[in-house]
Every structure is written in C-alpha cells, then in structure tokens.
Design a protein around this motif. Sequence first.
Motif, PDB file in Angstrom:
ATOM      1  N   LEU A 149      70.914  57.066  78.988  1.00  0.00           N
ATOM      2  CA  LEU A 149      71.625  55.807  79.084  1.00  0.00           C
ATOM      3  C   LEU A 149      72.480  55.850  80.346  1.00  0.00           C
ATOM      4  O   LEU A 149      73.165  56.837  80.592  1.00  0.00           O
ATOM      5  CB  LEU A 149      72.527  55.587  77.866  1.00  0.00           C
ATOM      6  N   THR A 150      72.425  54.789  81.154  1.00  0.00           N
ATOM      7  CA  THR A 150      73.250  54.695  82.349  1.00  0.00           C
ATOM      8  C   THR A 150      74.065  53.414  82.285  1.00  0.00           C
ATOM      9  O   THR A 150      73.514  52.342  82.050  1.00  0.00           O
ATOM     10  CB  THR A 150      72.385  54.689  83.621  1.00  0.00           C
ATOM     11  N   LEU A 151      75.378  53.543  82.471  1.00  0.00           N
ATOM     12  CA  LEU A 151      76.289  52.405  82.576  1.00  0.00           C
ATOM     13  C   LEU A 151      76.813  52.382  83.997  1.00  0.00           C
ATOM     14  O   LEU A 151      77.295  53.392  84.492  1.00  0.00           O
ATOM     15  CB  LEU A 151      77.472  52.557  81.615  1.00  0.00           C
ATOM     16  N   ILE A 199      74.229  59.357  80.689  1.00  0.00           N
ATOM     17  CA  ILE A 199      74.206  60.277  79.545  1.00  0.00           C
ATOM     18  C   ILE A 199      72.753  60.611  79.275  1.00  0.00           C
ATOM     19  O   ILE A 199      71.928  59.717  79.096  1.00  0.00           O
ATOM     20  CB  ILE A 199      74.856  59.648  78.302  1.00  0.00           C
ATOM     21  N   ARG A 200      72.444  61.909  79.275  1.00  0.00           N
ATOM     22  CA  ARG A 200      71.086  62.366  78.979  1.00  0.00           C
ATOM     23  C   ARG A 200      71.145  63.395  77.872  1.00  0.00           C
ATOM     24  O   ARG A 200      72.023  64.245  77.859  1.00  0.00           O
ATOM     25  CB  ARG A 200      70.458  63.046  80.198  1.00  0.00           C
ATOM     26  N   THR A 243      74.719  65.142  77.148  1.00  0.00           N
ATOM     27  CA  THR A 243      75.441  65.634  78.302  1.00  0.00           C
ATOM     28  C   THR A 243      75.936  64.428  79.074  1.00  0.00           C
ATOM     29  O   THR A 243      75.162  63.535  79.374  1.00  0.00           O
ATOM     30  CB  THR A 243      74.508  66.475  79.197  1.00  0.00           C
ATOM     31  N   ALA A 244      77.212  64.410  79.392  1.00  0.00           N
ATOM     32  CA  ALA A 244      77.771  63.270  80.129  1.00  0.00           C
ATOM     33  C   ALA A 244      77.969  63.665  81.576  1.00  0.00           C
ATOM     34  O   ALA A 244      78.430  64.753  81.870  1.00  0.00           O
ATOM     35  CB  ALA A 244      79.099  62.850  79.514  1.00  0.00           C
ATOM     36  N   LEU A 245      77.619  62.776  82.480  1.00  0.00           N
ATOM     37  CA  LEU A 245      77.805  62.978  83.893  1.00  0.00           C
ATOM     38  C   LEU A 245      78.441  61.719  84.453  1.00  0.00           C
ATOM     39  O   LEU A 245      77.841  60.656  84.413  1.00  0.00           O
ATOM     40  CB  LEU A 245      76.459  63.234  84.583  1.00  0.00           C
ATOM     41  N   ASP A 289      82.872  57.382  70.751  1.00  0.00           N
ATOM     42  CA  ASP A 289      82.072  56.553  69.844  1.00  0.00           C
ATOM     43  C   ASP A 289      80.670  56.327  70.397  1.00  0.00           C
ATOM     44  O   ASP A 289      79.683  56.367  69.652  1.00  0.00           O
ATOM     45  CB  ASP A 289      82.755  55.202  69.593  1.00  0.00           C
ATOM     46  N   LEU A 290      80.570  56.117  71.701  1.00  0.00           N
ATOM     47  CA  LEU A 290      79.270  55.924  72.333  1.00  0.00           C
ATOM     48  C   LEU A 290      78.406  57.172  72.188  1.00  0.00           C
ATOM     49  O   LEU A 290      77.222  57.086  71.832  1.00  0.00           O
ATOM     50  CB  LEU A 290      79.453  55.569  73.811  1.00  0.00           C
ATOM     51  N   LEU A 291      78.984  58.342  72.453  1.00  0.00           N
ATOM     52  CA  LEU A 291      78.237  59.596  72.317  1.00  0.00           C
ATOM     53  C   LEU A 291      77.797  59.836  70.876  1.00  0.00           C
ATOM     54  O   LEU A 291      76.675  60.272  70.619  1.00  0.00           O
ATOM     55  CB  LEU A 291      79.073  60.772  72.826  1.00  0.00           C
TER      56      LEU A 291
END
Length: 174
Positions: free
Chosen positions: A23-25, A34-35, A48-50, A10-12
């Motif tokens: 966005l950084t959590l 996420i960039r 892209t999630a890291l 949902d966030l993506l």
Amino acid sequence: MQLEFSELRDLLTTLDQTEIEELTLKAADFELTIRRRSALGGGELAPTALAVPPVSLPPAQTPAVALTPGVSPPAAPPQEASAASAPPPSSASSRLVDITSPMVGTFYRAPAPDEPPYVEVGDHVRVGQTVCILEAMKLMNELESEVSGTIVEILIENADPVEFGQVLMRVKPD
C-alpha cells in the motif's frame, strides 16, 4: 496530509488482517509505502513501513513516528544510505565499470520471488544481457548490461529502493 501515530497503528493492524501485499499513500509533504515481508520473499507477515518524504520539510511539520514491535523504523533517505555505505574508490575499482540505475525505483535481482537471480557475483555478462529489474510506478523495467565482463560486486539488496544514478553493480570488463 497529517498522519497521527494512532492512525498509522490502526492502518497497520487493518492491513495485517487483509491479503493486501503493498500500500502506498502519497501527499504533497510525504510518502508512505507499506509492504508485507512475504511480498519481499520472506515468510513473515508483519508489515514493514517505509516513510520517505519526497521534499524537505521544516522539522515542526515532519510527522513523528514512534516505534511499535514488529514494525521497522523509517529508513534513512536513500541518498544518505548510499553515501554512508559507499566504499572509498581504490585503484582496483577504477578499472571496474559501474552499472547504475537510470531511474528511481525498486531493485529486484530476479524476474519473480521464486526464480533465481539474473546474475550473481562471479557471473560473466554480455552486452544486452538483463542483469536486474527496476520497478517504477508498477512497471517492471529490465536493465541490460552495457558492457561484457564479470560481475564483481552487487551493491544493492533485493527489493531495496534505488535512486537515479545509484551504482547497482560493478563489472570487470573483458
């Protein structure tokens, strides 16, 4: 902080509908950055999630993340990646001088995405010349060469995370 896969999806999806580039959590047990690929110079807008846990967690507490089309899998911790991809030292590389990262951050080869890199392989550098930027906590830190010579290797890709002491470039001194 526990993040379920459905919450991540949902966030993506929500981020994909906005103009947010990054966005950084952060929580005590994990960090998620996420960039958008467009922020890294590519034309695609898929995020892209890291996920890089800053501390070791027991396997039962490590959040599981399933793969979704268009989302890159979590990257290996930078220490494992650098150890696996580091070439074995040779007699030729023993004469080279390493330019290493003085901090943890993100490596950028150019001052801006639309500008040319500070240095390329084969370029001559002098002492004090800027060779890259390291971003740490939204601060752009110029890294200057401490040796005069020719760049023979650039070991990090643009916008890759780097660790303290990680070799970024190798220079053949004059």
